[in-house]
Design a protein around this motif. Structure first.
Motif, PDB file in Angstrom:
ATOM      1  N   ASP A   1      29.898  20.570  16.074  1.00 50.13           N
ATOM      2  CA  ASP A   1      31.486  19.543  16.807  1.00 50.13           C
ATOM      3  C   ASP A   1      31.797  19.742  18.781  1.00 50.13           C
ATOM      4  O   ASP A   1      31.634  19.252  18.955  1.00 50.13           O
ATOM      5  N   ILE A   2      32.080  20.997  19.148  1.00 46.30           N
ATOM      6  CA  ILE A   2      32.629  21.602  19.585  1.00 46.30           C
ATOM      7  C   ILE A   2      31.197  20.853  21.250  1.00 46.30           C
ATOM      8  O   ILE A   2      31.197  20.939  22.126  1.00 46.30           O
ATOM      9  N   ALA A   3      30.267  21.552  20.947  1.00 40.24           N
ATOM     10  CA  ALA A   3      29.255  20.469  22.021  1.00 40.24           C
ATOM     11  C   ALA A   3      29.424  19.160  22.011  1.00 40.24           C
ATOM     12  O   ALA A   3      28.780  18.735  23.180  1.00 40.24           O
ATOM     13  N   ALA A   4      29.251  18.468  20.794  1.00 33.67           N
ATOM     14  CA  ALA A   4      29.567  16.726  20.917  1.00 33.67           C
ATOM     15  C   ALA A   4      30.500  16.654  21.748  1.00 33.67           C
ATOM     16  O   ALA A   4      31.120  15.895  22.016  1.00 33.67           O
ATOM     17  N   ASP A   5      31.110  17.728  21.753  1.00 38.81           N
ATOM     18  CA  ASP A   5      32.632  17.055  22.612  1.00 38.81           C
ATOM     19  C   ASP A   5      33.063  17.718  24.090  1.00 38.81           C
ATOM     20  O   ASP A   5      33.625  16.880  24.625  1.00 38.81           O
ATOM     21  N   THR A   6      32.314  18.643  24.336  1.00 45.65           N
ATOM     22  CA  THR A   6      32.314  19.304  25.515  1.00 45.65           C
ATOM     23  C   THR A   6      30.655  19.055  26.368  1.00 45.65           C
ATOM     24  O   THR A   6      31.227  19.345  27.592  1.00 45.65           O
ATOM     25  N   THR A   7      29.800  19.005  25.401  1.00 46.56           N
ATOM     26  CA  THR A   7      28.408  19.029  26.290  1.00 46.56           C
ATOM     27  C   THR A   7      27.595  17.579  26.141  1.00 46.56           C
ATOM     28  O   THR A   7      27.836  16.416  25.516  1.00 46.56           O
ATOM     29  N   ARG A   8      26.189  17.176  26.430  1.00 44.22           N
ATOM     30  CA  ARG A   8      25.597  17.015  26.633  1.00 44.22           C
ATOM     31  C   ARG A   8      24.557  17.265  25.341  1.00 44.22           C
ATOM     32  O   ARG A   8      23.388  16.233  25.275  1.00 44.22           O
TER      33      ARG A   8
ATOM     34  N   ARG B   1      37.696  27.610  21.377  1.00 43.87           N
ATOM     35  CA  ARG B   1      37.014  25.997  21.990  1.00 43.87           C
ATOM     36  C   ARG B   1      36.842  26.693  23.240  1.00 43.87           C
ATOM     37  O   ARG B   1      35.248  26.689  23.534  1.00 43.87           O
ATOM     38  N   ILE B   2      37.824  27.228  23.739  1.00 45.34           N
ATOM     39  CA  ILE B   2      37.372  27.838  25.206  1.00 45.34           C
ATOM     40  C   ILE B   2      35.838  28.488  24.980  1.00 45.34           C
ATOM     41  O   ILE B   2      35.670  28.214  26.518  1.00 45.34           O
ATOM     42  N   MET B   3      36.059  29.688  24.350  1.00 47.73           N
ATOM     43  CA  MET B   3      35.207  30.427  24.556  1.00 47.73           C
ATOM     44  C   MET B   3      33.559  30.015  24.332  1.00 47.73           C
ATOM     45  O   MET B   3      32.887  29.807  25.003  1.00 47.73           O
ATOM     46  N   VAL B   4      33.660  29.162  23.231  1.00 43.53           N
ATOM     47  CA  VAL B   4      32.153  28.114  22.330  1.00 43.53           C
ATOM     48  C   VAL B   4      32.042  27.480  23.919  1.00 43.53           C
ATOM     49  O   VAL B   4      30.466  27.295  23.975  1.00 43.53           O
ATOM     50  N   ALA B   5      32.657  26.533  24.620  1.00 43.42           N
ATOM     51  CA  ALA B   5      32.231  25.482  25.319  1.00 43.42           C
ATOM     52  C   ALA B   5      31.628  25.837  26.606  1.00 43.42           C
ATOM     53  O   ALA B   5      30.892  26.355  27.072  1.00 43.42           O
ATOM     54  N   ARG B   6      32.431  27.616  26.550  1.00 46.60           N
ATOM     55  CA  ARG B   6      32.198  28.365  28.035  1.00 46.60           C
ATOM     56  C   ARG B   6      30.490  28.955  28.000  1.00 46.60           C
ATOM     57  O   ARG B   6      29.544  28.843  28.718  1.00 46.60           O
ATOM     58  N   LEU B   7      30.272  29.558  26.197  1.00 52.16           N
ATOM     59  CA  LEU B   7      28.569  30.014  26.441  1.00 52.16           C
ATOM     60  C   LEU B   7      27.879  28.608  26.380  1.00 52.16           C
ATOM     61  O   LEU B   7      26.712  29.185  26.544  1.00 52.16           O
ATOM     62  N   LEU B   8      28.261  27.305  25.704  1.00 51.59           N
ATOM     63  CA  LEU B   8      27.654  26.295  25.324  1.00 51.59           C
ATOM     64  C   LEU B   8      27.314  26.460  26.844  1.00 51.59           C
ATOM     65  O   LEU B   8      25.839  25.933  27.282  1.00 51.59           O
ATOM     66  N   SER B   9      27.545  26.264  27.668  1.00 54.77           N
ATOM     67  CA  SER B   9      27.328  25.447  29.162  1.00 54.77           C
ATOM     68  C   SER B   9      26.807  26.650  29.563  1.00 54.77           C
ATOM     69  O   SER B   9      25.606  25.982  30.306  1.00 54.77           O
ATOM     70  N   ARG B  10      26.490  28.026  29.817  1.00 50.79           N
ATOM     71  CA  ARG B  10      26.180  28.759  30.352  1.00 50.79           C
ATOM     72  C   ARG B  10      24.523  28.941  29.283  1.00 50.79           C
ATOM     73  O   ARG B  10      23.257  29.526  30.088  1.00 50.79           O
TER      74      ARG B  10
ATOM     75  N   PRO C   1      32.358  31.574  13.082  1.00 51.37           N
ATOM     76  CA  PRO C   1      32.452  29.875  12.625  1.00 51.37           C
ATOM     77  C   PRO C   1      31.252  28.778  12.352  1.00 51.37           C
ATOM     78  O   PRO C   1      30.399  29.715  12.584  1.00 51.37           O
ATOM     79  N   SER C   2      31.280  28.645  11.393  1.00 47.90           N
ATOM     80  CA  SER C   2      30.670  27.136  11.109  1.00 47.90           C
ATOM     81  C   SER C   2      29.528  27.172  11.823  1.00 47.90           C
ATOM     82  O   SER C   2      30.003  26.786  12.636  1.00 47.90           O
ATOM     83  N   ALA C   3      28.386  26.419  11.332  1.00 55.72           N
ATOM     84  CA  ALA C   3      27.569  25.876  12.436  1.00 55.72           C
ATOM     85  C   ALA C   3      28.334  23.876  12.168  1.00 55.72           C
ATOM     86  O   ALA C   3      28.005  23.896  13.636  1.00 55.72           O
ATOM     87  N   GLN C   4      28.757  23.906  11.485  1.00 57.16           N
ATOM     88  CA  GLN C   4      29.639  22.111  11.805  1.00 57.16           C
ATOM     89  C   GLN C   4      30.866  22.595  13.059  1.00 57.16           C
ATOM     90  O   GLN C   4      30.738  22.144  13.875  1.00 57.16           O
ATOM     91  N   VAL C   5      31.419  23.705  13.517  1.00 58.32           N
ATOM     92  CA  VAL C   5      32.374  24.397  14.011  1.00 58.32           C
ATOM     93  C   VAL C   5      32.098  23.900  15.303  1.00 58.32           C
ATOM     94  O   VAL C   5      32.655  23.103  16.493  1.00 58.32           O
ATOM     95  N   ILE C   6      30.559  24.583  15.496  1.00 59.57           N
ATOM     96  CA  ILE C   6      30.534  24.349  16.494  1.00 59.57           C
ATOM     97  C   ILE C   6      29.202  23.438  17.527  1.00 59.57           C
ATOM     98  O   ILE C   6      29.229  23.172  18.553  1.00 59.57           O
TER      99      ILE C   6
END
Length: 269
Positions: A83-90, A131-140, A76-81
Motif C-alpha cells: 500500500d505504501i509503495a502504491a501511494d509513494t512510488t511507481r 511510512r516515511i521510513m518505508v518510502a525512503r527504503l523503497l525509493s532507494r 509489517p504485513s505485505a499489505q502495508v508495504i
C-alpha cells in the motif's frame, strides 16, 4: 497499529533457526553485530545498518560478535508495504528489496522513532514514521519482485505437500507416506520441497506450527491449548520452538499482545 509487530531485544547466545515470515522484516542494529544467514550468503549487520527481508525468504540469525547484538525490528504485513509503495512510488505488483543489508543511519533512526512513539502510545507518530521510513527504503532499494518461473513437476509436488502439511498439521504424515500420496519418492519430494521453500518439510512444518500458534495467542488462546492444536506434544515443546523462532516465550508474547489490545498502539517485546 494493525498489521505491525515490533521487537526490541539484546541477544548474545540466542540463535534463530531457519524460518521465514509472511510479511516483511526491517531491523536496525544499535550495538554489536548480527549475522543473518540467507540463501545467497551471510549478511554481517552492525550499528547503523538496516536489514530488509522480503516475505517468505528463509533465513537464520545469530550473533556476529562476542557481545551479541542489540536491535529494534519492525514486522509489517505485505499489505502495508505494498500500500505504501502504491501511494509513494511507481512500483506496481509485489514489491521487494534486492539488498538485505544497507548502511542507512537515517532509516535506522526512523525505525527507532517508530518504536519510541509506539512505546509512548503515540500511534499517529508511529504510523507516520513507519511510512516515511518505508518510502525512503523503497525509493532507494525497492523493486518489483520477479514473477515466478513456470512450475516444474517437482515444484508442483512441493506445493501439494505444503497444502497437505497445512491441512494435517496436528497429525502430519511421514515423509514416505506423504511422497506415496503424491506419487513421488521420498528423496525427490525432499529435494523439491527444499528447493521451493528453502528448508526441508520438517523444518517448514515447525515454522508453520509456530506461525499458527502465534495467531492463536493473538486471539487469546492459552499456550497449552495452542500447542495441542498445532501438533506440538506439549507446552514446553511449543515454548522451545516459539522462543527460538520468535525470540520471546509464548507467554511473554501473549502478555505483550494483551497490553496492545488494551492500549491500542503496537508495543515492543
Amino acid at each position: 497499529m494493525p498489521d505491525l509487530d515490533l521487537l526490541r531485544a539484546r541477544y548474545v547466545r540466542h540463535t534463530f533457526p531457519r524460518h521465514s515470515h509472511e510479511g516483511y522484516v526491517f531491523g536496525t542494529i544499535t550495538r554489536g553485530v548480527e549475522d543473518v544467514g540467507l540463501p545467497g550468503g551471510t549478511v554481517h549487520a552492525g550499528p547503523g545498518s538496516v536489514v530488509m527481508i522480503n516475505p517468505e525468504v528463509p533465513h537464520t540469525a545469530r550473533a556476529g560478535a562476542p557481545e551479541g547484538w542489540v536491535y529494534a525490528t519492525l514486522y509489517p504485513s505485505a499489505q502495508v508495504i505494498n500500500d505504501i509503495a502504491a501511494d509513494t512510488t511507481r512500483l506496481r505488483g509485489t514489491v521487494g528489496f534486492a539488498e538485505t543489508g544497507v548502511l542507512d543511519p537515517e532509516a535506522a533512526r526512523l525505525i527507532g522513532e517508530v518504536h519510541r512513539a509506539a512505546e509512548e502510545g503515540n500511534a499517529l507518530a508511529a504510523d507516520s514514521m513507519l511510512r516515511i521510513m518505508v518510502a525512503r527504503l523503497l525509493s532507494r532499494h525497492g523493486s518489483v519482485l520477479p514473477a515466478r518461473a513456470p512450475r516444474s513437476a517437482g515444484a508442483q509436488d512441493a506445493e501439494r505437500a505444503r497444502a497437505v502439511l497445512e491441512s494435517r498439521m496436528a497429525e502430519p504424515p511421514t515423509l514416505e507416506t506423504l511422497a506415496a500420496e503424491l506419487g513421488t519418492s521420498p528423496f525427490a519430494l525432499l529435494r523439491a520441497f527444499k528447493k521451493q521453500y528453502g528448508m526441508p518439510p520438517h523444518t517448514w512444518l515447525t515454522d508453520a506450527r509456530v506461525r499458527r500458534a502465534r495467531r492463536m495467542l493473538d486471539a487469546g488462546i492459552a499456550p497449552a491449548d495452542a500447542a495441542a492444536r498445532v501438533g506440538f506434544t506439549d507446552q514446553p515443546h511449543l515454548n522451545r520452538h516459539f522462543t527460538r523462532i520468535v525470540g520471546v516465550p509464548p507467554g511473554a508474547y501473549q502478555r505483550e499482545r494483551a497490553i496492545t489490545y488494551k492500549t491500542g498502539p503496537a508495543s515492543s517485546a
